[in-house]
Design a protein around this motif. Structure first.
Motif, PDB file in Angstrom:
ATOM      1  N   GLU A  93       0.871  -1.169   0.000  1.00  0.00           N
ATOM      2  CA  GLU A  93       0.000   0.000   0.000  1.00  0.00           C
ATOM      3  C   GLU A  93       0.909   1.221   0.000  1.00  0.00           C
ATOM      4  O   GLU A  93       1.942   1.205   0.658  1.00  0.00           O
ATOM      5  CB  GLU A  93      -0.887  -0.017   1.250  1.00  0.00           C
ATOM      6  CG  GLU A  93      -1.981   1.026   1.238  1.00  0.00           C
ATOM      7  CD  GLU A  93      -2.990   0.819   0.100  1.00  0.00           C
ATOM      8  OE1 GLU A  93      -3.523  -0.282  -0.034  1.00  0.00           O
ATOM      9  OE2 GLU A  93      -3.216   1.782  -0.662  1.00  0.00           O
ATOM     10  N   LYS A  94       0.566   2.243  -0.776  1.00  0.00           N
ATOM     11  CA  LYS A  94       1.410   3.442  -0.817  1.00  0.00           C
ATOM     12  C   LYS A  94       0.564   4.679  -0.609  1.00  0.00           C
ATOM     13  O   LYS A  94      -0.657   4.630  -0.716  1.00  0.00           O
ATOM     14  CB  LYS A  94       2.137   3.513  -2.159  1.00  0.00           C
ATOM     15  CG  LYS A  94       3.003   2.291  -2.430  1.00  0.00           C
ATOM     16  CD  LYS A  94       4.443   2.643  -2.692  1.00  0.00           C
ATOM     17  CE  LYS A  94       5.308   1.401  -2.526  1.00  0.00           C
ATOM     18  NZ  LYS A  94       6.552   1.469  -3.266  1.00  0.00           N
ATOM     19  N   LYS A  95       1.224   5.778  -0.356  1.00  0.00           N
ATOM     20  CA  LYS A  95       0.511   7.024  -0.098  1.00  0.00           C
ATOM     21  C   LYS A  95       0.130   7.661  -1.439  1.00  0.00           C
ATOM     22  O   LYS A  95       1.003   8.072  -2.197  1.00  0.00           O
ATOM     23  CB  LYS A  95       1.409   7.976   0.688  1.00  0.00           C
ATOM     24  CG  LYS A  95       0.715   9.227   1.169  1.00  0.00           C
ATOM     25  CD  LYS A  95       1.658  10.015   2.086  1.00  0.00           C
ATOM     26  CE  LYS A  95       0.953  11.185   2.734  1.00  0.00           C
ATOM     27  NZ  LYS A  95       0.634  12.251   1.784  1.00  0.00           N
ATOM     28  N   PRO A 199       2.947  -1.545   4.225  1.00  0.00           N
ATOM     29  CA  PRO A 199       1.547  -1.462   4.632  1.00  0.00           C
ATOM     30  C   PRO A 199       0.603  -2.256   3.714  1.00  0.00           C
ATOM     31  O   PRO A 199       0.851  -2.338   2.507  1.00  0.00           O
ATOM     32  CB  PRO A 199       1.216   0.041   4.515  1.00  0.00           C
ATOM     33  CG  PRO A 199       2.499   0.749   4.276  1.00  0.00           C
ATOM     34  CD  PRO A 199       3.484  -0.248   3.792  1.00  0.00           C
ATOM     35  N   TYR A 200      -0.415  -2.850   4.331  1.00  0.00           N
ATOM     36  CA  TYR A 200      -1.482  -3.482   3.563  1.00  0.00           C
ATOM     37  C   TYR A 200      -2.785  -3.276   4.322  1.00  0.00           C
ATOM     38  O   TYR A 200      -2.787  -3.023   5.525  1.00  0.00           O
ATOM     39  CB  TYR A 200      -1.201  -4.980   3.348  1.00  0.00           C
ATOM     40  CG  TYR A 200      -1.198  -5.769   4.625  1.00  0.00           C
ATOM     41  CD1 TYR A 200      -0.036  -5.869   5.397  1.00  0.00           C
ATOM     42  CD2 TYR A 200      -2.365  -6.399   5.087  1.00  0.00           C
ATOM     43  CE1 TYR A 200      -0.039  -6.562   6.583  1.00  0.00           C
ATOM     44  CE2 TYR A 200      -2.371  -7.101   6.287  1.00  0.00           C
ATOM     45  CZ  TYR A 200      -1.200  -7.181   7.030  1.00  0.00           C
ATOM     46  OH  TYR A 200      -1.210  -7.864   8.222  1.00  0.00           O
ATOM     47  N   ILE A 201      -3.895  -3.404   3.593  1.00  0.00           N
ATOM     48  CA  ILE A 201      -5.200  -3.097   4.162  1.00  0.00           C
ATOM     49  C   ILE A 201      -5.935  -4.362   4.582  1.00  0.00           C
ATOM     50  O   ILE A 201      -5.935  -5.362   3.859  1.00  0.00           O
ATOM     51  CB  ILE A 201      -6.062  -2.338   3.119  1.00  0.00           C
ATOM     52  CG1 ILE A 201      -5.488  -0.919   2.912  1.00  0.00           C
ATOM     53  CG2 ILE A 201      -7.528  -2.265   3.554  1.00  0.00           C
ATOM     54  CD1 ILE A 201      -6.164  -0.147   1.802  1.00  0.00           C
ATOM     55  N   GLU A 202      -6.551  -4.306   5.760  1.00  0.00           N
ATOM     56  CA  GLU A 202      -7.533  -5.329   6.140  1.00  0.00           C
ATOM     57  C   GLU A 202      -8.852  -4.601   6.356  1.00  0.00           C
ATOM     58  O   GLU A 202      -8.863  -3.469   6.842  1.00  0.00           O
ATOM     59  CB  GLU A 202      -7.069  -6.047   7.409  1.00  0.00           C
ATOM     60  CG  GLU A 202      -7.954  -7.237   7.796  1.00  0.00           C
ATOM     61  CD  GLU A 202      -8.124  -8.254   6.674  1.00  0.00           C
ATOM     62  OE1 GLU A 202      -9.018  -8.045   5.816  1.00  0.00           O
ATOM     63  OE2 GLU A 202      -7.379  -9.243   6.652  1.00  0.00           O
ATOM     64  N   LEU A 203      -9.942  -5.221   5.938  1.00  0.00           N
ATOM     65  CA  LEU A 203     -11.257  -4.615   6.146  1.00  0.00           C
ATOM     66  C   LEU A 203     -11.809  -5.078   7.479  1.00  0.00           C
ATOM     67  O   LEU A 203     -11.566  -6.213   7.903  1.00  0.00           O
ATOM     68  CB  LEU A 203     -12.202  -4.993   5.001  1.00  0.00           C
ATOM     69  CG  LEU A 203     -11.754  -4.518   3.626  1.00  0.00           C
ATOM     70  CD1 LEU A 203     -12.764  -4.950   2.547  1.00  0.00           C
ATOM     71  CD2 LEU A 203     -11.583  -3.000   3.603  1.00  0.00           C
TER      72      LEU A 203
END
Ligand code: 0T9
Length: 381
Positions: A93-95, A199-203
């Motif tokens: 994940e990036k900005k 970074p990575y996303i979790e819902l």
């Protein structure tokens, strides 16, 4: 992701410290180069339609129940693109680039196999806080999705917690001038892997899709993965969903699985979604034909700097854009004028949200909205 490059370790540490002690608008924090994405947030609404055939299929469903199921299927199938595609494309994940007020993004997906052409209009309707409004339509199928997206971020035990502000309304034209509306709410995000610089996303939490016909889909992102699910990937990205008829609390359909891979009907075992195959990225006009405020044209030099590792170029060009923005705001203030939005009109309370939100006790009970002004011509199919 590869994590933090050796030369940027200390700047990452101080960036993480600034996140920890900060709450509010993360987009305005200066981050080390390795975590910068060359893509603006105005491009993100395209994730809603990267499987145009599933979107079009909503119009072909035969009744209210089948439409509710088709909307859920399409919605679940967008999640992989929305929340994991930067990891696949950029390594983590990036900005994203922080859009300027009035930034635009236009695109389309051409007709193929009778699915009709789908068009996308995006406008940055606020800079601080960042708010992005979008309108996605498939006129030949009588489908339109209107929504806006903002975020409230906080920091909790090593993760960035992102509450999504905003909602989307899908309108389906039916015979005899009737229409059905679907209110779509959005899940919370947790951004993990921050310490490691990958970074990575979790819902997390629950989101809803409420139809004006009374059908309700509830998507639970925190359900525990049951035994028996064999997967080679990690146990993340699991969800369970239910589809409930009007006025009832007993689901007629239950779905479970991984939103980034496959899901199935919990009772029949039949496949419900499968997003392992390719998706279709949005088509945009060539750069030479774009207006100055179109995202890829506006950010082209910054993006090139980031892509090619020329961060001096990136930051010089970014400063140019920011200074130009500050000057515009000063000029407006001096002239006593305000920036005029091009495609959207702000309303304090969305009547569809108010009406349909009541049916599942939406919290908050009211939300504002940006209404599309139907003032863009698209390339003909
Ligand atoms: C709507 C989506 C949203 C936008 C992004 C939180 C986030 C900005 C908003 C919610 C889309 O439909 C779905 C996907 C990803 C979301 C972004 C992920 C992210 O990290 C950013 C925030 C503002 C940051 O850039 C945090 C700093 C960064 C160093 C972490 C990678």
């Amino acid at each position: 992701g590869e994590g933090v490059p050796a030369a940027q370790k200390s700047s990452w540490t101080s960036f993480v410290k600034s996140i920890v002690s900060f709450s509010g608008d993360l987009s305005s924090l200066t981050a080390p180069p390795f975590i910068l994405s060359p893509i603006s947030l105005t491009e993100f609404p395209a994730y809603w339609c990267e499987r145009p055939a599933l979107f079009a299929a909503i119009a072909d469903a035969k009744d209210e129940k089948e439409r509710a199921i088709a909307v859920l299927k399409w919605f679940i199938s967008t999640l992989k693109g929305q929340y994991t595609s930067r990891n696949e494309k950029l390594g983590s994940e990036k900005k994203p680039l922080n859009p300027v007020l009035g930034e635009l993004f236009y695109g389309h997906w051409l007709d193929r196999d009778g699915r009709g052409q789908t068009n996308l209009v995006v406008e940055q309707v606020s800079h601080h806080p960042p708010i992005t409004a979008y309108y996605i339509s498939n006129p030949s199928k009588g489908l339109a999705l209107q929504g806006h997206s903002a975020q409230k971020t906080s920091f909790s035990s090593g993760s960035i917690v992102v509450k999504q502000i905003g909602h989307a309304v899908l309108t389906v034209d039916l015979p005899e001038g009737k229409k059905e509306e679907f209110l779509i709410t959005l899940p919370r995000l947790r951004i993990d892997g921050i310490w490691y610089g990958s970074p990575y996303i979790e819902l997390t939490g629950v989101s809803y899709i409420q139809s004006s016909s009374g059908w309700l889909s509830t998507i639970d992102y925190e359900a525990k993965e049951p035994r028996g699910w064999l997967t080679f990937s990690s146990k993340s990205h699991f969800f369970k969903a239910t589809v409930t008829p009007p006025g009832s609390s007993t689901p007629i359909k239950r779905i479970e699985g991984f939103w980034h891979e496959t899901s199935k009907d919990s009772d029949s075992g039949e496949t419900f979604t499968d997003v392992r195959g390719p998706k279709e990225e949005v088509t945009v006009a060539p750069l030479e034909q774009m207006q100055d405020f179109e995202s890829r044209k506006l950010w082209q030099h910054v993006a090139r700097g980031i892509r090619e590792g020329d961060y001096e170029l990136a930051s010089r060009e970014k400063s140019k854009i920011e200074n130009e923005q500050r000057q515009r705001r000063r000029d407006e203030q001096a002239a006593g004028t305000r920036w005029q939005l091009k495609h959207f009109e702000h309303i304090e309370s969305d009547p569809v949200y108010e009406r349909l939100g009541k049916l599942f006790n939406a919290n908050p009970p009211k939300e504002d909205a940006y209404v599309y002004m139907h003032n863009r011509e698209f390339p003909p199919a």
